[in-house]
Scaffold this motif. Structure first.
Motif, short mmCIF file in Angstrom:
data_model
loop_
_atom_site.label_atom_id
_atom_site.label_comp_id
_atom_site.label_asym_id
_atom_site.label_seq_id
_atom_site.Cartn_x
_atom_site.Cartn_y
_atom_site.Cartn_z
N ARG A 7 54.76 -28.41 9.89
CA ARG A 7 54.40 -28.16 11.29
C ARG A 7 55.26 -27.06 11.90
N SER A 8 56.52 -27.04 11.55
CA SER A 8 57.48 -26.12 12.17
C SER A 8 57.51 -24.75 11.52
N GLY A 9 56.86 -24.59 10.37
CA GLY A 9 56.95 -23.32 9.66
C GLY A 9 58.32 -23.12 9.05
N LYS A 10 58.84 -24.19 8.43
CA LYS A 10 60.16 -24.12 7.80
C LYS A 10 60.12 -24.73 6.41
N THR A 11 59.06 -24.38 5.65
CA THR A 11 58.89 -24.95 4.32
C THR A 11 59.62 -24.15 3.25
N MET B 126 52.06 -21.06 10.13
CA MET B 126 52.35 -22.18 11.03
C MET B 126 53.08 -21.71 12.29
N ARG B 127 53.89 -20.69 12.17
CA ARG B 127 54.58 -20.15 13.36
C ARG B 127 53.60 -19.38 14.24
N GLU B 128 52.69 -18.65 13.62
CA GLU B 128 51.66 -17.96 14.40
C GLU B 128 50.85 -18.99 15.19
N LEU B 129 50.51 -20.09 14.55
CA LEU B 129 49.73 -21.14 15.20
C LEU B 129 50.47 -21.69 16.41
#
Length: 527
Positions: A386-390, A399-402
């Motif tokens: 969810r956080s864009g930290k994979t 995910m960060r764009e979202l």
């Protein structure tokens, strides 16, 4: 009931003389004046009163809007009120159950004609039928019209009279129906523009009352959705401008940058940006179809774009026949698939309001099933996604764009969905619900349909064994890392996390799990 303004503050009696009879148009997912048959029909029967009812989920059973959609709706209603005011048409806003509110408003207004554009989910169709019955019981005409799709779901059937489950034959049938159709060219209405006229009351009150619907986040949570206003211009004017820019910019582009070839490259401005405008009906799909069909775009670009419009219709076609599309695997053998799933997380985080659900607490439900350590790993993985930290650059960029814009490039949507369901082994419903909360174009049909497509559990789905490798996808569609660097500037530095999962090992594990499901399916022929 929370009327804005309240019925006690409204007096309709002065508008009930025969020459000034009121007709009502009930706006829903058709927040426009252009190519709106329900609005045109209302204009033919009297001075128009516009109504929008924000339906209370606990009263109606409809799915509550996600946060990004609420933001869009708030701004779209403001735009609609402004547009209607040019024709002296007020927009009355209400919050509650339309089965009681709309008949009540109709009685108070002494209106004898009510119209609306049809909806296609099972629950909403049931509500609309009850409203229609109640209105006719009080001697008011009630009529519904199409306009949200290219063709309504029940008008498209196989040669055997059934529903389509595969896109290619569906699209061929739909295109043939469109070409055979003698439908009018879209315009302001079937009447002249001057035919639109309202009683002219409530303009200021109805416009100001939009804030009272509570669609925007509280000040304490105003950081999200924070970047939406920088990117989007909700409303009919914004939609028509987007469409015009999309069409007029195509001829100047090289074939590699055009829609057909460029739509897969997230760093290019090849796509239309119309999805949210279509979702809220700020422009009709047939208007877009006609505009693109008659445009100077290349044949390849036209064909590719119109195919995407038909894909949208296909998703609604499937939802019409599969009303449980957002919660139940279409291919029931996937009920046996061992996806990680936390019902408490699914049911709770977005119901609490506008806090940051990327950091939702560990659920005892999943801990009981998996054990504390495995449950903790599951939630850490879900929160990292969810956080864009994979630690997977293309996934994190998407995910960060979202989160920042309420949107994600379609190619990247497929990548992040594949990563969640196949590399992390997390149930597609967690992804569908996250997109529902954070996408400005969260569409009841397309969102669920596309998640099941990506997970492999839906109709005409991407095969489960097709697992998008985000590294090779980045090399092919973001070769100079332009997209990745724009959203993940720390990639390659010591500040960027290590991958939370090994892509090769997790792919092999997913394929082994799928083989087990196939073996079980072969043993149980009822699936």
């Amino acid at each position: 009931m929370n009327f804005i303004p309240s019925l006690d503050e409204i007096r309709f009696a002065r508008y009930t003389e025969p020459q000034n009879e009121i007709s009502i148009v009930w706006f829903r997912d058709d927040l426009r004046l252009t190519d709106n048959e329900a609005l045109a029909a209302a204009a033919e029967h009297g001075k128009v009163l516009g109504i929008y009812i924000l339906e209370t989920p606990s009263l109606t059973g409809v799915r509550p809007l996600g946060g990004a959609s609420k933001w869009w709706l708030h701004n779209s209603l403001k735009s609609l009120a402004t547009q209607l005011s040019k024709y002296n048409i007020p927009l009355l806003l209400a919050h509650g159950d339309p089965r009681t509110l709309l008949p009540q408003i109709t009685r108070e207004a002494k209106a004898k004609y009510v119209s609306w554009s049809r909806r296609y989910s099972q629950r909403q169709r049931s509500i609309d039928e009850e409203v229609k019955t109640a209105l006719r019981a009080q001697d008011a005409e009630a009529h519904s019209f199409d306009g949200h799709l290219l063709f309504e779901p029940w008008k498209i059937s196989t040669n055997q009279g059934g529903a389509y489950k595969i896109f290619t034959p569906f699209s061929k049938k739909l295109k043939a129906l469109i070409e055979e159709s003698n439908e009018r060219q879209p315009g302001i209405s079937s009447n002249a523009q001057a035919a639109l006229c309202g009683p002219g009351a409530l303009l200021e009150r109805s416009h100001a009352g939009i804030d009272g619907l509570g669609l925007l986040p509280s000040p304490s949570a105003a950081h999200w959705p924070g970047g939406l206003e920088k990117v989007w211009a909700p409303g009919e004017d914004g939609a028509l401008k987007k469409l015009e820019q999309f069409i007029e910019s195509r001829p100047a582009m090289s074939p590699q940058e055009g829609y057909a070839a460029g739509r897969d490259f997230p760093s290019l401005s090849a796509t239309s940006g119309l999805s949210a405008h279509l979702r809220f009906g700020e422009v009709s799909p047939r208007y877009v179809w006609n505009a693109v069909s008659l445009s100077p775009m290349s044949p390849e670009d036209r064909r590719s774009f119109l195919n995407e419009l038909m894909w949208r219709d296909f998703a609604w076609h499937r939802l019409y026949y599969r009303p449980d599309l957002a919660t139940v695997n279409v291919r029931r053998e996937f009920d046996m698939f061992d996806w990680l799933w936390d019902s408490e997380d699914s049911a709770s985080w977005y119901a609490e309001g506008y806090f940051d659900p990327r950091h939702s607490p560990l659920s005892r439900n999943v801990e009981k099933r998996l054990g504390a350590e495995e449950a903790s790993n599951f939630h850490m993985s879900l929160q990292a996604w969810r956080s864009g930290k994979t630690g997977i650059p293309l996934v994190d960029a998407g995910m960060r764009e979202l989160w920042e814009t309420g949107h994600m490039h379609n190619r990247i949507r497929m990548v992040v969905a594949s990563f969640l369901t196949k590399n992390l082994g997390i149930h597609w419903r967690h992804g569908e619900e996250w997109f529902w909360e954070t996408l400005v174009d969260a569409d009841p049909a397309s969102n669920a349909f596309n998640w099941q497509w990506a997970a492999g559990s839906g109709d005409d789905a991407s095969p489960y064994f097709r697992i998008f490798n985000p590294i090779s996808q980045a090399k092919r569609y973001d070769p100079v890392n332009a997209y990745i660097k724009s959203w993940v500037p720390e990639v390659g530095s010591a500040h960027y996390p290590k991958p939370i999962v090994d892509l090769k090992e997790s792919r092999n594990a997913a394929l082994e799990a799928y083989d087990e499901v196939k073996a079980l399916r072969n043993q149980h022929k009822n699936f």
